[in-house]
Design a protein around this motif. Structure first.
Motif, PDB file in Angstrom:
ATOM      1  N   MET A  24       0.774  -1.165  -0.025  1.00 57.99           N
ATOM      2  CA  MET A  24      -0.074  -0.128   0.064  1.00 57.99           C
ATOM      3  C   MET A  24       0.815   1.329   0.013  1.00 57.99           C
ATOM      4  O   MET A  24       0.565   2.316  -0.654  1.00 57.99           O
ATOM      5  CB  MET A  24      -0.947  -0.122   1.429  1.00 57.99           C
ATOM      6  N   ILE A  25       1.951   1.221   0.671  1.00 61.29           N
ATOM      7  CA  ILE A  25       2.892   2.358   0.667  1.00 61.29           C
ATOM      8  C   ILE A  25       3.353   2.524  -0.863  1.00 61.29           C
ATOM      9  O   ILE A  25       3.309   3.694  -1.207  1.00 61.29           O
ATOM     10  CB  ILE A  25       4.096   2.229   1.596  1.00 61.29           C
ATOM     11  N   ASP A  26       3.755   1.727  -1.330  1.00 56.49           N
ATOM     12  CA  ASP A  26       4.140   1.810  -2.666  1.00 56.49           C
ATOM     13  C   ASP A  26       3.230   2.294  -3.716  1.00 56.49           C
ATOM     14  O   ASP A  26       3.476   3.056  -4.715  1.00 56.49           O
ATOM     15  CB  ASP A  26       4.876   0.189  -3.327  1.00 56.49           C
ATOM     16  N   LEU A  27       2.084   1.746  -3.463  1.00 52.90           N
ATOM     17  CA  LEU A  27       0.769   2.054  -4.562  1.00 52.90           C
ATOM     18  C   LEU A  27       0.732   3.670  -4.209  1.00 52.90           C
ATOM     19  O   LEU A  27       0.348   4.212  -4.950  1.00 52.90           O
ATOM     20  CB  LEU A  27      -0.437   1.214  -3.939  1.00 52.90           C
ATOM     21  N   MET A  28       0.842   4.215  -2.730  1.00 54.18           N
ATOM     22  CA  MET A  28       0.434   5.508  -2.969  1.00 54.18           C
ATOM     23  C   MET A  28       1.588   6.459  -3.057  1.00 54.18           C
ATOM     24  O   MET A  28       1.258   7.466  -3.668  1.00 54.18           O
ATOM     25  CB  MET A  28       0.317   5.628  -1.011  1.00 54.18           C
ATOM     26  N   LEU A  29       2.751   6.015  -2.924  1.00 52.00           N
ATOM     27  CA  LEU A  29       4.051   6.714  -3.447  1.00 52.00           C
ATOM     28  C   LEU A  29       4.099   6.869  -4.997  1.00 52.00           C
ATOM     29  O   LEU A  29       4.637   7.381  -5.551  1.00 52.00           O
ATOM     30  CB  LEU A  29       5.363   6.238  -2.726  1.00 52.00           C
ATOM     31  N   ASP A  30       3.315   5.813  -5.589  1.00 50.91           N
ATOM     32  CA  ASP A  30       3.370   5.635  -7.108  1.00 50.91           C
ATOM     33  C   ASP A  30       2.238   6.626  -7.739  1.00 50.91           C
ATOM     34  O   ASP A  30       2.094   6.844  -8.830  1.00 50.91           O
ATOM     35  CB  ASP A  30       3.148   4.110  -7.511  1.00 50.91           C
ATOM     36  N   ILE A  31       1.362   7.323  -6.899  1.00 53.22           N
ATOM     37  CA  ILE A  31       0.595   8.333  -7.316  1.00 53.22           C
ATOM     38  C   ILE A  31       1.276   9.293  -8.112  1.00 53.22           C
ATOM     39  O   ILE A  31       2.104  10.049  -7.653  1.00 53.22           O
ATOM     40  CB  ILE A  31      -0.328   8.968  -5.824  1.00 53.22           C
ATOM     41  N   PHE A  57       7.864   3.438   8.193  1.00 56.30           N
ATOM     42  CA  PHE A  57       7.768   2.631   6.897  1.00 56.30           C
ATOM     43  C   PHE A  57       7.555   3.522   5.680  1.00 56.30           C
ATOM     44  O   PHE A  57       8.422   3.555   4.749  1.00 56.30           O
ATOM     45  CB  PHE A  57       6.608   1.759   6.908  1.00 56.30           C
ATOM     46  N   PHE A  58       6.596   4.711   5.931  1.00 52.24           N
ATOM     47  CA  PHE A  58       6.604   5.618   4.835  1.00 52.24           C
ATOM     48  C   PHE A  58       7.875   6.477   4.698  1.00 52.24           C
ATOM     49  O   PHE A  58       8.340   6.772   3.468  1.00 52.24           O
ATOM     50  CB  PHE A  58       5.402   6.546   5.159  1.00 52.24           C
ATOM     51  N   LEU A  59       8.376   6.923   5.917  1.00 56.40           N
ATOM     52  CA  LEU A  59       9.538   7.775   5.867  1.00 56.40           C
ATOM     53  C   LEU A  59      10.630   7.286   5.003  1.00 56.40           C
ATOM     54  O   LEU A  59      11.538   7.878   4.340  1.00 56.40           O
ATOM     55  CB  LEU A  59       9.969   8.032   7.199  1.00 56.40           C
ATOM     56  N   VAL A  60      10.928   5.851   5.372  1.00 55.75           N
ATOM     57  CA  VAL A  60      12.063   5.027   4.970  1.00 55.75           C
ATOM     58  C   VAL A  60      11.735   4.893   3.291  1.00 55.75           C
ATOM     59  O   VAL A  60      12.741   5.346   2.488  1.00 55.75           O
ATOM     60  CB  VAL A  60      12.080   3.521   5.403  1.00 55.75           C
ATOM     61  N   GLU A  61      10.640   4.707   2.814  1.00 54.09           N
ATOM     62  CA  GLU A  61      10.429   4.515   1.756  1.00 54.09           C
ATOM     63  C   GLU A  61      10.442   5.652   0.735  1.00 54.09           C
ATOM     64  O   GLU A  61      11.434   6.096  -0.407  1.00 54.09           O
ATOM     65  CB  GLU A  61       8.966   3.960   1.105  1.00 54.09           C
ATOM     66  N   ILE A  62       9.953   6.830   1.286  1.00 49.43           N
ATOM     67  CA  ILE A  62      10.207   8.294   0.865  1.00 49.43           C
ATOM     68  C   ILE A  62      11.819   8.584   0.498  1.00 49.43           C
ATOM     69  O   ILE A  62      12.246   8.823  -0.442  1.00 49.43           O
ATOM     70  CB  ILE A  62       9.503   9.380   1.441  1.00 49.43           C
ATOM     71  N   LEU A  63      12.422   8.606   1.734  1.00 46.92           N
ATOM     72  CA  LEU A  63      14.032   8.537   1.704  1.00 46.92           C
ATOM     73  C   LEU A  63      14.659   7.835   0.599  1.00 46.92           C
ATOM     74  O   LEU A  63      15.454   8.131   0.094  1.00 46.92           O
ATOM     75  CB  LEU A  63      14.371   8.199   2.992  1.00 46.92           C
ATOM     76  N   LYS A  64      14.278   6.433   0.508  1.00 45.80           N
ATOM     77  CA  LYS A  64      14.977   5.645  -0.520  1.00 45.80           C
ATOM     78  C   LYS A  64      14.754   6.096  -1.839  1.00 45.80           C
ATOM     79  O   LYS A  64      15.756   6.220  -2.665  1.00 45.80           O
ATOM     80  CB  LYS A  64      14.345   4.300  -0.251  1.00 45.80           C
ATOM     81  N   ARG A  65      13.567   6.597  -2.145  1.00 42.52           N
ATOM     82  CA  ARG A  65      13.292   7.144  -3.483  1.00 42.52           C
ATOM     83  C   ARG A  65      13.930   8.350  -3.855  1.00 42.52           C
ATOM     84  O   ARG A  65      14.570   8.551  -4.923  1.00 42.52           O
ATOM     85  CB  ARG A  65      11.651   7.346  -3.734  1.00 42.52           C
ATOM     86  N   LYS A  66      13.926   9.071  -2.895  1.00 43.18           N
ATOM     87  CA  LYS A  66      14.699  10.893  -3.165  1.00 43.18           C
ATOM     88  C   LYS A  66      16.281  10.112  -3.096  1.00 43.18           C
ATOM     89  O   LYS A  66      17.027  11.089  -4.076  1.00 43.18           O
ATOM     90  CB  LYS A  66      14.495  11.646  -1.871  1.00 43.18           C
ATOM     91  N   LEU A  67      16.966   9.420  -2.433  1.00 45.24           N
ATOM     92  CA  LEU A  67      18.390   8.926  -2.468  1.00 45.24           C
ATOM     93  C   LEU A  67      18.593   8.387  -4.034  1.00 45.24           C
ATOM     94  O   LEU A  67      19.617   8.554  -4.588  1.00 45.24           O
ATOM     95  CB  LEU A  67      18.723   7.999  -1.382  1.00 45.24           C
ATOM     96  N   SER A  68      17.676   7.701  -4.341  1.00 42.54           N
ATOM     97  CA  SER A  68      17.967   6.956  -5.712  1.00 42.54           C
ATOM     98  C   SER A  68      17.857   7.867  -6.736  1.00 42.54           C
ATOM     99  O   SER A  68      18.349   7.652  -7.797  1.00 42.54           O
ATOM    100  CB  SER A  68      16.822   6.127  -6.016  1.00 42.54           C
ATOM    101  N   ALA A  69      17.126   9.086  -6.850  1.00 40.13           N
ATOM    102  CA  ALA A  69      17.004  10.153  -7.648  1.00 40.13           C
ATOM    103  C   ALA A  69      18.148  11.077  -7.756  1.00 40.13           C
ATOM    104  O   ALA A  69      18.511  11.753  -8.591  1.00 40.13           O
ATOM    105  CB  ALA A  69      15.891  11.124  -7.168  1.00 40.13           C
ATOM    106  N   ILE A  70      19.045  10.941  -6.832  1.00 39.24           N
ATOM    107  CA  ILE A  70      20.578  11.856  -6.781  1.00 39.24           C
ATOM    108  C   ILE A  70      21.534  11.202  -7.727  1.00 39.24           C
ATOM    109  O   ILE A  70      21.704   9.920  -7.658  1.00 39.24           O
ATOM    110  CB  ILE A  70      21.024  11.819  -5.448  1.00 39.24           C
ATOM    111  N   HIS A  71      21.963  11.655  -8.876  1.00 34.86           N
ATOM    112  CA  HIS A  71      22.732  11.328  -9.736  1.00 34.86           C
ATOM    113  C   HIS A  71      24.038  11.566  -9.649  1.00 34.86           C
ATOM    114  O   HIS A  71      25.229  11.008 -10.250  1.00 34.86           O
ATOM    115  CB  HIS A  71      22.306  11.459 -11.273  1.00 34.86           C
ATOM    116  N   ALA A  72      24.363  12.645  -8.660  1.00 36.03           N
ATOM    117  CA  ALA A  72      25.508  13.046  -8.304  1.00 36.03           C
ATOM    118  C   ALA A  72      26.544  11.727  -7.636  1.00 36.03           C
ATOM    119  O   ALA A  72      25.852  11.037  -6.708  1.00 36.03           O
ATOM    120  CB  ALA A  72      25.785  14.354  -7.387  1.00 36.03           C
TER     121      ALA A  72
END
Length: 228
Positions: A24-31, A57-72
Motif C-alpha cells: 500500500m505504501i508503494d501504491l500511494m507513493l506511485d500516485i 515505513f513511509f519515511l524510509v520509502e520516501i527517503l529511499k526514492r529521494k536518494l535513488s534520484a540523486i545522480h551526483a
C-alpha cells in the motif's frame, strides 16, 4: 512475505495503531503527483509530512526514492542526501515507534552513502553528525491532533531554507507545527498533492515561529547550531 501490521491488541485498542503494508505504501507513493516529486534530483527539496509515523515505513520509502534520484557521485552527493533528509518531517505519538523510525532513516542514509563511496561515514564526520541532527529535529514526538508533545509543549520543527544559488547553504528557521495552520484549514497530510507539496511555500512571507536566528551555514554544519 508476511507483514506484522500490529504489535498488540492493546495498542490497537488504546492508540488505533495499525501499520501500513508495504504494497500500500508503494501504491500511494506511485500516485503521479507524488511519484513525479520523488524521481528527480531537482525536486530533492520537496517536503513531505507524515502526521502519524509509526515505525517510519513511509519515511524510509520516501527517503529511499529521494536518494535513488540523486545522480551526483562526487562529494555533492552528501549535500543532496542531507537535503533529502531535511525535506522529510514526521510526528509520532509513541516513543518506541519514534526511536525505530529515526534509526531506520539513519541506517538508510548511512547504508546508501557506504554503497556509493565504499566506506561508511564515521561518527566524527560532518555528514554523520548532520544527518543524525536533522533526523532528530525533523522526526519528533507528539500528538498530531492536539499539536503538543508529551511535555505539553507545542510540537516544534525547523525549516532548512535553501540560500538561492548556493546549493550547500541553508538557514535554519525554527517553527511550531501549529503555525502551519489557519483555523479554517484542514489537517495537513502527506498525500495532499493538489496544488503544491511544499510545507513552506504558503508561509514564505510570514514569520513562522522564528524564536532564534541561526547562522547561514553549509548543510553539513547545521549540527553546530551556530547563532548570529
Amino acid at each position: 512475505m508476511y507483514e506484522n501490521l500490529i504489535k498488540s491488541k492493546k495498542r490497537v485498542q488504546q492508540h488505533g495503531e495499525v501499520f501500513t503494508p508495504k504494497w500500500m505504501i508503494d501504491l500511494m507513493l506511485d500516485i503521479p503527483g507524488i511519484k513525479h516529486k520523488l524521481e528527480k534530483q531537482e525536486d530533492i527539496d520537496t517536503t513531505f509530512l507524515e502526521p502519524s509515523a509509526g515505525e517510519g515505513f513511509f519515511l524510509v520509502e520516501i527517503l529511499k526514492r529521494k536518494l535513488s534520484a540523486i545522480h551526483a557521485r562526487d562529494k555533492s552527493w552528501e549535500t543532496f542526501a542531507l537535503r533529502a533528509l531535511a525535506s522529510i518531517y514526521a510526528i509520532e505519538l509513541l516513543e518506541d515507534n519514534l526511536y525505530i523510525a529515526k534509526q531506520s532513516m539513519f541506517e538508510v542514509v548511512l547504508n546508501e552513502r557506504e554503497r556509493i563511496f565504499g566506506k561508511r561515514a564515521t561518527k566524527s564526520t560532518n555528514f554523520y553528525k548532520a544527518a543524525e541532527f536533522i533526523i532528530e529535529k525533523n522526526i519528533v514526538q507528539g500528538n498530531t491532533l492536539e499539536r503538543l508533545n508529551n511535555n505539553g509543549n507545542e510540537i516544534k520543527f525547523s525549516e532548512w531554507k535553501r540560500v538561492k544559488n548556493h546549493p550547500k547553504l541553508v538557514e535554519r528557521i525554527p517553527f511550531s507545527y501549529s503555525s502551519l495552520f489557519e483555523e479554517e484549514n484542514p489537517q495537513l497530510d502527506l498525500f495532499e498533492v493538489a496544488g503544491q507539496m511544499d510545507l513552506f511555500e504558503e508561509f514564505e512571507e510570514k514569520e513562522i515561529g522564528q524564536s532564534k536566528k541561526y547562522k547561514i551555514v553549509e548543510i553539513d554544519q547545521v549540527w553546530k547550531e551556530e547563532m548570529e
